[in-house]
Write a protein that holds these residues in place. Structure first.
Motif, PDB file in Angstrom:
ATOM      1  N   TRP A  30     -46.580  -0.591  -9.895  1.00 38.34           N
ATOM      2  CA  TRP A  30     -46.822  -1.410 -11.095  1.00 38.34           C
ATOM      3  C   TRP A  30     -48.196  -1.112 -11.667  1.00 38.34           C
ATOM      4  CZ3 TRP A  30     -45.120  -6.906  -9.080  1.00 38.34           C
ATOM      5  CH2 TRP A  30     -43.736  -6.922  -8.916  1.00 38.34           C
ATOM      6  N   TYR A  31     -49.180  -0.980 -10.790  1.00 36.26           N
ATOM      7  CA  TYR A  31     -50.542  -0.689 -11.207  1.00 36.26           C
ATOM      8  C   TYR A  31     -50.575   0.621 -11.989  1.00 36.26           C
ATOM      9  CZ  TYR A  31     -55.612  -0.053 -10.873  1.00 36.26           C
ATOM     10  OH  TYR A  31     -56.935   0.128 -11.161  1.00 36.26           O
ATOM     11  N   ASP A  32     -49.949   1.651 -11.446  1.00 35.12           N
ATOM     12  CA  ASP A  32     -49.908   2.945 -12.125  1.00 35.12           C
ATOM     13  C   ASP A  32     -49.197   2.858 -13.477  1.00 35.12           C
ATOM     14  OD1 ASP A  32     -51.260   4.149 -10.018  1.00 35.12           O
ATOM     15  OD2 ASP A  32     -49.427   4.894  -9.064  1.00 35.12           O
ATOM     16  N   TYR A  70     -51.368  -0.454 -15.760  1.00 36.30           N
ATOM     17  CA  TYR A  70     -52.822  -0.645 -15.773  1.00 36.30           C
ATOM     18  C   TYR A  70     -53.394  -0.549 -17.190  1.00 36.30           C
ATOM     19  CZ  TYR A  70     -57.790   0.159 -15.278  1.00 36.30           C
ATOM     20  OH  TYR A  70     -59.141   0.073 -15.425  1.00 36.30           O
ATOM     21  N   HIS A 106     -58.193  -6.278 -12.264  1.00 37.75           N
ATOM     22  CA  HIS A 106     -58.084  -6.366 -10.804  1.00 37.75           C
ATOM     23  C   HIS A 106     -57.504  -7.727 -10.410  1.00 37.75           C
ATOM     24  CE1 HIS A 106     -59.707  -7.268  -6.748  1.00 37.75           C
ATOM     25  NE2 HIS A 106     -59.294  -6.030  -6.515  1.00 37.75           N
ATOM     26  N   PHE A 113     -53.720  -8.030 -10.933  1.00 40.02           N
ATOM     27  CA  PHE A 113     -52.886  -7.407  -9.914  1.00 40.02           C
ATOM     28  C   PHE A 113     -52.999  -8.114  -8.563  1.00 40.02           C
ATOM     29  CE2 PHE A 113     -52.815  -4.138 -13.169  1.00 40.02           C
ATOM     30  CZ  PHE A 113     -51.471  -3.794 -13.159  1.00 40.02           C
TER      31      PHE A 113
END
Length: 178
Positions: free
Chosen positions: A12-14, A17, A39, A42
């Motif tokens: 999900w971060y990738d 972001y 940050h 997440f």
């Protein structure tokens, strides 16, 4: 059983972001705070993964978390000027829609300044709709509003932007708020 939560969160971060970063940066305007808030978004998502019931898509859910973080910060700042484009504009990840719609960087900067002066609800709707390109349905889910309220708020925000910029015919403001 499938992937563990850490691996899912990293995916999900990738994937999200830059979208979350851009949204928070446009709302807050402070790069240092933005990094922290991305940050935090997440971290909160990781903590709440067990409760995520997939009633909305992941992106919508993450934007909703970021929205709450941003609104908390706005409340803390209590109507102070919260957005300065002088030093952050060059580092805002580009949005193809904005670049295609408005070619002149000075015009974009002026529109962003005008957006930053809107009240938070107007600013959120304009950013989500026109910069992040979320659908009305997605915005309604993120903000926990009806689609009708999203459309009305976007319309009112457009009027406020036109009034603030002194534009009678709409011009660039009309293009960005379509």
């Amino acid at each position: 059983m499938g992937k563990d939560n850490q691996q899912i969160l990293m995916e999900w971060y990738d994937m999200y972001y830059e979208d979350i970063y851009r949204f928070i940066l446009y709302m807050i305007g402070d790069q240092q705070v933005c990094e922290d808030f991305v940050h935090d978004t997440f971290v909160r998502a990781y903590s709440a993964m067990a409760g995520f019931k997939h009633q909305s898509n992941v992106k919508t859910w993450l934007f909703s978390i970021a929205k709450h973080i941003v609104l908390d910060e706005i409340r803390k700042r209590k109507r102070r000027s919260i957005f300065s484009l002088t030093n952050v504009f060059a580092d805002i990840p580009s949005s193809e829609n904005v670049e295609q719609t408005v070619q002149n960087r000075d015009e974009v900067r002026q529109i962003l300044i005008e957006i930053s002066k809107l009240k938070p609800n107007y600013r959120m709707v304009v950013i989500l709709k026109n910069i992040e390109e979320c659908s009305t349905k997605e915005i309604a889910a993120i903000l926990n509003w009806s689609e009708s309220k999203v459309r009305k708020t976007l319309s009112r925000a457009t009027v406020a932007l036109k009034k603030a910029s002194g534009m009678k015919g709409g011009g660039q403001i009309e293009q960005i708020t379509r």
